[in-house]
Every structure is written in structure tokens, then in C-alpha cells.
Design a protein around this motif. Structure first.
Motif, PDB file in Angstrom:
ATOM      1  N   LYS A  27       0.839  -1.199   0.000  1.00  0.00           N
ATOM      2  CA  LYS A  27       0.000   0.000   0.000  1.00  0.00           C
ATOM      3  C   LYS A  27       0.871   1.244   0.000  1.00  0.00           C
ATOM      4  CE  LYS A  27      -4.132  -1.490   2.458  1.00  0.00           C
ATOM      5  NZ  LYS A  27      -5.222  -1.008   1.659  1.00  0.00           N
ATOM      6  N   VAL A  28       0.366   2.289  -0.641  1.00  0.00           N
ATOM      7  CA  VAL A  28       1.002   3.599  -0.527  1.00  0.00           C
ATOM      8  C   VAL A  28       0.644   4.135   0.857  1.00  0.00           C
ATOM      9  CG1 VAL A  28       1.069   5.952  -1.416  1.00  0.00           C
ATOM     10  CG2 VAL A  28       0.864   4.028  -3.004  1.00  0.00           C
ATOM     11  N   GLN A  29       1.651   4.603   1.577  1.00  0.00           N
ATOM     12  CA  GLN A  29       1.457   5.089   2.943  1.00  0.00           C
ATOM     13  C   GLN A  29       1.877   6.547   3.062  1.00  0.00           C
ATOM     14  OE1 GLN A  29       3.125   2.426   6.049  1.00  0.00           O
ATOM     15  NE2 GLN A  29       3.707   1.092   4.348  1.00  0.00           N
ATOM     16  N   LEU A  30       1.039   7.339   3.709  1.00  0.00           N
ATOM     17  CA  LEU A  30       1.401   8.690   4.109  1.00  0.00           C
ATOM     18  C   LEU A  30       1.414   8.676   5.630  1.00  0.00           C
ATOM     19  CD1 LEU A  30       2.036  11.650   3.546  1.00  0.00           C
ATOM     20  CD2 LEU A  30      -0.437  12.093   3.561  1.00  0.00           C
ATOM     21  N   LEU A  31       2.620   8.705   6.195  1.00  0.00           N
ATOM     22  CA  LEU A  31       2.794   8.642   7.646  1.00  0.00           C
ATOM     23  C   LEU A  31       3.193  10.015   8.156  1.00  0.00           C
ATOM     24  CD1 LEU A  31       4.867   5.324   7.792  1.00  0.00           C
ATOM     25  CD2 LEU A  31       2.376   5.587   7.913  1.00  0.00           C
ATOM     26  N   ILE A  32       2.586  10.422   9.240  1.00  0.00           N
ATOM     27  CA  ILE A  32       2.961  11.688   9.871  1.00  0.00           C
ATOM     28  C   ILE A  32       3.548  11.379  11.241  1.00  0.00           C
ATOM     29  CG2 ILE A  32       0.536  11.994  10.545  1.00  0.00           C
ATOM     30  CD1 ILE A  32       1.119  14.973  10.835  1.00  0.00           C
ATOM     31  N   ILE A  33       4.813  11.730  11.405  1.00  0.00           N
ATOM     32  CA  ILE A  33       5.473  11.606  12.704  1.00  0.00           C
ATOM     33  C   ILE A  33       5.228  12.935  13.416  1.00  0.00           C
ATOM     34  CG2 ILE A  33       7.657  11.311  13.907  1.00  0.00           C
ATOM     35  CD1 ILE A  33       8.704   9.820  11.416  1.00  0.00           C
ATOM     36  N   TYR A  34       4.612  12.856  14.590  1.00  0.00           N
ATOM     37  CA  TYR A  34       4.225  14.081  15.283  1.00  0.00           C
ATOM     38  C   TYR A  34       4.347  13.865  16.794  1.00  0.00           C
ATOM     39  CZ  TYR A  34      -0.051  12.340  17.326  1.00  0.00           C
ATOM     40  OH  TYR A  34      -0.916  11.656  18.120  1.00  0.00           O
ATOM     41  N   ASN A  35       4.043  14.926  17.550  1.00  0.00           N
ATOM     42  CA  ASN A  35       3.976  14.831  19.002  1.00  0.00           C
ATOM     43  C   ASN A  35       2.805  15.691  19.473  1.00  0.00           C
ATOM     44  OD1 ASN A  35       4.743  15.855  21.894  1.00  0.00           O
ATOM     45  ND2 ASN A  35       5.964  14.002  21.563  1.00  0.00           N
ATOM     46  N   ASN A  36       2.047  15.212  20.442  1.00  0.00           N
ATOM     47  CA  ASN A  36       0.886  15.960  20.951  1.00  0.00           C
ATOM     48  C   ASN A  36       1.250  17.346  21.465  1.00  0.00           C
ATOM     49  OD1 ASN A  36      -1.005  14.005  20.408  1.00  0.00           O
ATOM     50  ND2 ASN A  36      -1.174  13.274  22.502  1.00  0.00           N
ATOM     51  N   ASP A  37       2.475  17.537  21.939  1.00  0.00           N
ATOM     52  CA  ASP A  37       2.883  18.833  22.477  1.00  0.00           C
ATOM     53  C   ASP A  37       3.260  19.825  21.381  1.00  0.00           C
ATOM     54  OD1 ASP A  37       2.436  17.929  25.031  1.00  0.00           O
ATOM     55  OD2 ASP A  37       4.534  17.440  25.424  1.00  0.00           O
ATOM     56  N   CYS A  38       3.252  19.390  20.145  1.00  0.00           N
ATOM     57  CA  CYS A  38       3.581  20.244  19.001  1.00  0.00           C
ATOM     58  C   CYS A  38       2.282  20.851  18.479  1.00  0.00           C
ATOM     59  CB  CYS A  38       4.276  19.392  17.925  1.00  0.00           C
ATOM     60  SG  CYS A  38       4.329  20.120  16.290  1.00  0.00           S
ATOM     61  N   LEU A  39       2.097  22.159  18.696  1.00  0.00           N
ATOM     62  CA  LEU A  39       0.844  22.804  18.291  1.00  0.00           C
ATOM     63  C   LEU A  39       0.674  22.834  16.775  1.00  0.00           C
ATOM     64  CD1 LEU A  39       0.663  25.718  20.882  1.00  0.00           C
ATOM     65  CD2 LEU A  39      -0.477  23.500  20.933  1.00  0.00           C
ATOM     66  N   GLY A  40       1.778  22.931  16.031  1.00  0.00           N
ATOM     67  CA  GLY A  40       1.692  22.867  14.575  1.00  0.00           C
ATOM     68  C   GLY A  40       1.220  21.498  14.117  1.00  0.00           C
ATOM     69  N   ASP A  69      11.198  12.396  26.113  1.00  0.00           N
ATOM     70  CA  ASP A  69      11.135  12.426  27.575  1.00  0.00           C
ATOM     71  C   ASP A  69      10.016  13.353  28.047  1.00  0.00           C
ATOM     72  OD1 ASP A  69      13.208  10.657  27.751  1.00  0.00           O
ATOM     73  OD2 ASP A  69      14.739  12.171  28.194  1.00  0.00           O
ATOM     74  N   ASN A  70       9.170  12.828  28.902  1.00  0.00           N
ATOM     75  CA  ASN A  70       8.038  13.568  29.474  1.00  0.00           C
ATOM     76  C   ASN A  70       7.032  14.051  28.430  1.00  0.00           C
ATOM     77  OD1 ASN A  70       9.079  13.332  32.144  1.00  0.00           O
ATOM     78  ND2 ASN A  70      10.541  14.940  31.625  1.00  0.00           N
ATOM     79  N   ARG A  71       7.065  13.471  27.256  1.00  0.00           N
ATOM     80  CA  ARG A  71       6.127  13.841  26.187  1.00  0.00           C
ATOM     81  C   ARG A  71       5.674  12.570  25.468  1.00  0.00           C
ATOM     82  NH1 ARG A  71       9.594  17.958  23.029  1.00  0.00           N
ATOM     83  NH2 ARG A  71       7.918  17.829  21.539  1.00  0.00           N
ATOM     84  N   GLU A  72       5.256  11.581  26.263  1.00  0.00           N
ATOM     85  CA  GLU A  72       4.866  10.288  25.720  1.00  0.00           C
ATOM     86  C   GLU A  72       3.403  10.301  25.303  1.00  0.00           C
ATOM     87  OE1 GLU A  72       6.415  10.473  28.776  1.00  0.00           O
ATOM     88  OE2 GLU A  72       8.386   9.656  28.312  1.00  0.00           O
ATOM     89  N   GLY A  73       3.114   9.505  24.280  1.00  0.00           N
ATOM     90  CA  GLY A  73       1.738   9.370  23.809  1.00  0.00           C
ATOM     91  C   GLY A  73       1.056   8.186  24.454  1.00  0.00           C
ATOM     92  N   THR A  74      -0.209   8.355  24.786  1.00  0.00           N
ATOM     93  CA  THR A  74      -1.037   7.263  25.290  1.00  0.00           C
ATOM     94  C   THR A  74      -2.323   7.255  24.471  1.00  0.00           C
ATOM     95  OG1 THR A  74      -2.229   8.635  26.882  1.00  0.00           O
ATOM     96  CG2 THR A  74      -0.164   7.597  27.657  1.00  0.00           C
ATOM     97  N   LYS A  75      -3.048   6.172  24.548  1.00  0.00           N
ATOM     98  CA  LYS A  75      -4.322   6.088  23.844  1.00  0.00           C
ATOM     99  C   LYS A  75      -5.216   7.267  24.254  1.00  0.00           C
ATOM    100  CE  LYS A  75      -7.696   2.515  22.757  1.00  0.00           C
ATOM    101  NZ  LYS A  75      -8.050   1.115  23.040  1.00  0.00           N
ATOM    102  N   GLU A  76      -5.233   7.582  25.542  1.00  0.00           N
ATOM    103  CA  GLU A  76      -6.090   8.648  26.067  1.00  0.00           C
ATOM    104  C   GLU A  76      -5.665  10.027  25.563  1.00  0.00           C
ATOM    105  OE1 GLU A  76      -4.645   6.200  28.111  1.00  0.00           O
ATOM    106  OE2 GLU A  76      -6.514   5.068  27.946  1.00  0.00           O
ATOM    107  N   ASN A  77      -4.352  10.345  25.656  1.00  0.00           N
ATOM    108  CA  ASN A  77      -3.976  11.699  25.240  1.00  0.00           C
ATOM    109  C   ASN A  77      -3.956  11.868  23.727  1.00  0.00           C
ATOM    110  OD1 ASN A  77      -1.338  10.834  24.509  1.00  0.00           O
ATOM    111  ND2 ASN A  77      -0.387  11.688  26.346  1.00  0.00           N
ATOM    112  N   ILE A  78      -3.841  10.781  22.980  1.00  0.00           N
ATOM    113  CA  ILE A  78      -3.956  10.876  21.517  1.00  0.00           C
ATOM    114  C   ILE A  78      -5.421  11.089  21.141  1.00  0.00           C
ATOM    115  CG2 ILE A  78      -3.753   9.574  19.360  1.00  0.00           C
ATOM    116  CD1 ILE A  78      -1.060   8.469  20.515  1.00  0.00           C
TER     117      ILE A  78
END
Length: 147
Positions: A27-40, A69-78
């Protein structure tokens, strides 16, 4: 010719190990690597990924939360970044930012467009209009290559 990506090792939101190259093989994949603390990321890039998903239904769109560090993703915060409380496309967690490092991300959001052969077609940083235009043209050229 581009190099084949052998593995993209992440965790699903329930903590299970997943290899995206195996899961979405062919499959063609468009993946976005991000972090919840990144407002952009949460304010522009995630909605942009959703727009691309609607415009290109044959392309798999997925989010990869890069844990720092201290910016981990969880099911809840995602889930919490979506006003509806529903996640519109698959999301995964990149423990210890290994995928982020694997693709030498410039920051977040980092977009990875992978063709159906498993080759990295484009890697684009950012969420502003310039990144959106570059992504749009990359998607258009990849879609025209397939058809």
C-alpha cells in the motif's frame, strides 16, 4: 532507485508491537510523525492528514506519535486531541523516538510518503502551506505513477 524500507517498528494504541511495513505491505502510505505537544502538529498537520485521507482514499494515512522524555503518547492523550473523541485514521506510538531517528526527522511534524514497493518516495518537514503544497504535489505525482 530508492532503498526499500525493511521495517517501521511501532506500538499500536493498546501497546502491541506492529511493523507498519508488514501491516501495510503493497500500500502507498502517508505517515505523519508528530507529538501531541507540538501545536503545529495538532492544530495544522493532523487536520491536513485528514484532508489528504479524504482526497486520496486509496492511500493509507497513519499518525506516529514520537515519544520524547516527558512527552509520551497514550491512547487517552492521543484521542483527546480530537474534538469528536474519535480517531479518524490509525495512530501508533514510537517509543523512545526510534522511528523519528530512523528517518532522521528534522522535527515534528515529519511526513513520510512511502510507495507501494516500500520505498521512501518523499520525506517532508512541516505543517505550513509550503509543506502542504510539497505534499500535495508529491501525492499527485505518486498517484499518477500508480495509474
Amino acid at each position: 532507485m530508492s532503498e526499500i524500507i525493511n521495517s517501521i517498528a511501532v506500538k499500536d494504541l493498546d501497546g502491541n508491537s506492529v511493523d507498519l511495513m508488514e501491516l501495510y505491505k503493497g500500500k502507498v502510505q502517508l505517515l505523519i510523525i508528530y507529538n501531541n505537544d507540538c501545536l503545529g502538529c495538532t492544530g495544522r498537520a493532523i487536520p491536513m492528514a485528514y484532508e489528504f485521507q479524504l482526497k486520496y482514499p486509496d492511500i493509507l494515512v497513519a499518525g506516529i506519535h514520537a515519544d520524547f522524555d516527558n512527552r509520551e503518547g497514550t491512547k487517552e492523550n492521543i484521542k483527546a486531541i480530537f474534538t469528536s473523541g474519535e480517531i479518524p485514521f490509525p495512530f501508533y506510538i514510537d517509543k523512545h523516538h526510534k522511528v523519528y531517528d530512523q528517518f532522521q526527522a528534522e522535527g515534528t511534524p515529519q511526513w513520510l510518503l512511502i510507495n507501494e514497493k516500500g520505498e521512501l518516495f518523499r520525506s517532508i518537514f512541516g505543517s505550513q502551506d509550503n509543506a502542504k503544497n510539497r505534499l500535495f504535489y508529491a501525492l499527485e505525482s505518486l498517484v499518477s505513477e500508480i495509474n
